[in-house]
Design a protein around this motif. Sequence first.
Motif, short mmCIF file in Angstrom:
data_model
loop_
_atom_site.label_atom_id
_atom_site.label_comp_id
_atom_site.label_asym_id
_atom_site.label_seq_id
_atom_site.Cartn_x
_atom_site.Cartn_y
_atom_site.Cartn_z
N ARG A 192 0.84 -1.20 0.00
CA ARG A 192 0.00 0.00 0.00
C ARG A 192 0.88 1.25 0.00
O ARG A 192 1.90 1.32 0.69
CB ARG A 192 -0.90 0.01 1.23
CG ARG A 192 -1.93 -1.10 1.26
CD ARG A 192 -3.02 -0.86 0.21
NE ARG A 192 -4.11 -1.78 0.36
CZ ARG A 192 -5.21 -1.54 1.08
NH1 ARG A 192 -5.32 -0.38 1.71
NH2 ARG A 192 -6.16 -2.42 1.17
N TRP A 214 2.02 6.48 -11.55
CA TRP A 214 1.08 5.64 -10.80
C TRP A 214 0.39 4.67 -11.76
O TRP A 214 -0.01 5.07 -12.87
CB TRP A 214 0.05 6.54 -10.12
CG TRP A 214 -0.93 5.82 -9.26
CD1 TRP A 214 -2.23 5.52 -9.55
CD2 TRP A 214 -0.68 5.26 -7.97
NE1 TRP A 214 -2.81 4.83 -8.53
CE2 TRP A 214 -1.88 4.65 -7.53
CE3 TRP A 214 0.43 5.22 -7.14
CZ2 TRP A 214 -1.99 4.01 -6.31
CZ3 TRP A 214 0.33 4.59 -5.93
CH2 TRP A 214 -0.87 4.00 -5.51
N ARG A 218 -5.46 1.90 -10.82
CA ARG A 218 -5.29 1.67 -9.39
C ARG A 218 -5.71 2.94 -8.64
O ARG A 218 -5.28 4.04 -8.99
CB ARG A 218 -3.82 1.33 -9.11
CG ARG A 218 -3.51 0.88 -7.70
CD ARG A 218 -2.12 0.28 -7.67
NE ARG A 218 -1.54 0.23 -6.34
CZ ARG A 218 -0.33 -0.25 -6.06
NH1 ARG A 218 0.42 -0.75 -7.04
NH2 ARG A 218 0.14 -0.25 -4.83
N SER A 219 -6.55 2.77 -7.61
CA SER A 219 -7.14 3.92 -6.93
C SER A 219 -6.07 4.71 -6.17
O SER A 219 -5.17 4.14 -5.55
CB SER A 219 -8.22 3.47 -5.95
OG SER A 219 -9.28 2.83 -6.64
N GLU A 273 -3.43 5.56 -0.79
CA GLU A 273 -4.14 4.48 -1.48
C GLU A 273 -5.24 3.88 -0.61
O GLU A 273 -6.05 3.09 -1.09
CB GLU A 273 -3.13 3.40 -1.89
CG GLU A 273 -3.65 2.39 -2.87
CD GLU A 273 -2.59 1.41 -3.34
OE1 GLU A 273 -2.90 0.56 -4.17
OE2 GLU A 273 -1.44 1.52 -2.86
#
Length: 797
Positions: A192, A214, A218-219, A273
């Motif tokens: 994370r 990033w 992906r959040s 994240e």
Amino acid sequence: MRRIFRSVLLAPGLPPASVLLLCLCLSLSAGAARAATAALPFRVGPPASWVKPLPIPPDSGPTPAGEEETSVSRLLMEEQVRVSGHSREHYLHTARKVLSPQGIDRVTDIQIRFDPTYQKLTVHGIWRIREGHREDLFQPAEARVIQQETELQNRLYNGTLSVVPFLRDVRVGDTVEVAYSIEGANPVFGGRFSDVVPVGQPFPVGHFAYRLLWPEGRSLYVRDFAAPGLSRSEAILGAEREIILERHHVPAVRSEDNVPGWQPVYPWVQLSEYKDWNDVARWASALFQVPTRSKAVEQEVRRLATEPTPEARFLAALRFVQDEVRYLGIEMGPNSHQPHPPDEVLQRRFGDCKDKSLLLVALLKGLGIDAQPALVNTDLTQLLDGWRPTANAFDHAIVHATVAGRELWVDPTLTLERGGLDSYEPPPYGRALIVAPGTTALSVIPAPTLTEPSVFVDETYVATNRDGPATLDVVTTRTGESANGMRRMLASTALSEVSRYYLNYYAKKDAKISVAKPMTVDDDTAKNVLVVHEHYRIEDFWSSDGRRAFSAHTFYQYLSEPSYSRRAFPLEVEHPVFARHRITLKSGEPLHDGADHDVVDGPALHFEADTRADGKTLVLDYRYRSTADAVPPERIAEYVKAVRATEDQRGYYVQLGSRTARRRAPPPPSDEAVAILLGVIATCLVLWFVIAQGGPVGLWRKGRAWGRRRAFARKFDADHQGDSAWSAIPITGPQELLSTLNRLRCACGATSEAPQDSLRHEAVVLGERHLTLVQWQCPTCARARRAYFEDKGSRAA
């Protein structure tokens, strides 16, 4: 690079054996150099292909008025981060220009820190730019790798290494450029990602940039606490999203003294994240698993279970972990956040906050008491309400428990806490994340409240003979956390040493003071009431003209003016505080009868002073209460005015014998009617004022009391902050110590910067307080000076 071998030409007169020996020596030297380089825990090489280094600005650009740099100009501060799967690469690039000889030390003091358990360091280079020529000064073989435990003073060991290069020939006008990359992420986070990006500094910066690559899809959650002028751009680069934060000509953020931890000072951007606090709680729950009880834990549970009530069993377990498991942390790699197993902590009898919290939870659960670890931040408190959820929000661990229907928050790292649960004060951390899979939000830790003084200093002076010695008996009663703190000090400092310190404190006013009877301590641990008794004999108690000043010195540490009264940030006030100081004088001569009651209310404070004289006895009774933990910037002037108003009330002087009455001179005669009329009006106003003050007697008493207090405030000024260990100046780090030191005013009136070579630092341990005594010489008048400082920085977990 491919090696090219050439034939060796023999020099005339040099025998072949000598040539072979020379070649052998050169080979051994080269092999030793290669071995030394290979043994270094870092590599040297270019940055990865994904990195796009920024050019160095030619200068820092226009500087706002009043922000001219004198020693160092920060031209570039650049960070680039790439996240891929569970891996993380971090590229850092800076450039600083030397403006003065003092700036050479600051620019060349380079330490590159990394954790070798999960990080790999690559140094790209350290360049000197002089007159347009760029030269790499980094010599790997000359660099030193040290294990500098930065938290050793907190008894925490993290194994971090520092690469310290030694740069040669750096001069005024040079620009030093540093670039390196760190690859790897702490496995404790399970891949994370979260980061806090400061976009403002205590110094101006020409160009600031942060670039994040990033994984697309992906959040990632972003919260912006930035200042004006920050630009943010995003782009898609294949399977990655590029986020760039930039700021040009970044102004400095000027720090102030005593800013509350919950007040953001520097603008920043938070990246996380984690979706919500439940996401963080589930991550922490996997780390704080209570394992099956070992034989050692089971044996301790059986011992604690012999206590008669749940409350007694809870207190026995808490005090065992607090007092018999010492605080010491080994926080290598994942153990920066993951506690060691309870049986291991129990067997070795030491651990950090995580270890002690999990051990206490294991013992309480074994006793049938509901308990969970809780994560807190010792500094940010309610500021966490505005944060994006992240595992990096916390620096300390405590325990949340429910005993007989009562909710409790306890800190296992504290020691010698006594008293029952009814009087237990929760720790002042404000917010907590209970480590349980079902936790969805931060919990509020109730602030402690004080209904009675936790510190009561009762001084009794007996001076029946004007020409003879006087006696002073001091009874100091402490309750609650104040009693706990004093108990900790007495546990680590000999009573004789405490007595010597207190004696010297009073000797600053009375040089001819001596101990009449040894100091004694009464400690009622059941009620958590600790009483210290002091007994002194004072020669030359009265001055030659029969005067004596008295002061409520207990409040010096609470009622002091801030170093910065024109502020942009709130002023932190120690809270909650409820203190009382009573002074009783038993004189051999009659004192003027009377009574006064004065009240001072201001932002965050309430102060009362009662004065009562009856026959030969004078009683001065003072009480101070804090009403808030901070003063907003717009009310600082009001707060300073209130503090100054208490100065007149906190002191009093007595004059023995009669005093010559002051006669008011009659007004000069005048033939003008206007002058007569004005005289009549003035007389009427005076008469009205006298009547409003309770008549001539009341006015005389109040005027006399006011004069005594004013004389005291002028002639017997309170100790300045930093004069003694009890009034140590709170700081957050060495840099603030130096800046604060340069603002301290000397008796000559100067506040000039103290020469670095004249400063002498001495560590002072007073119980659990770790202070720094700084001694130096005033560069203006050559007077010897000294000041105490106490580091109030955050405690790491």
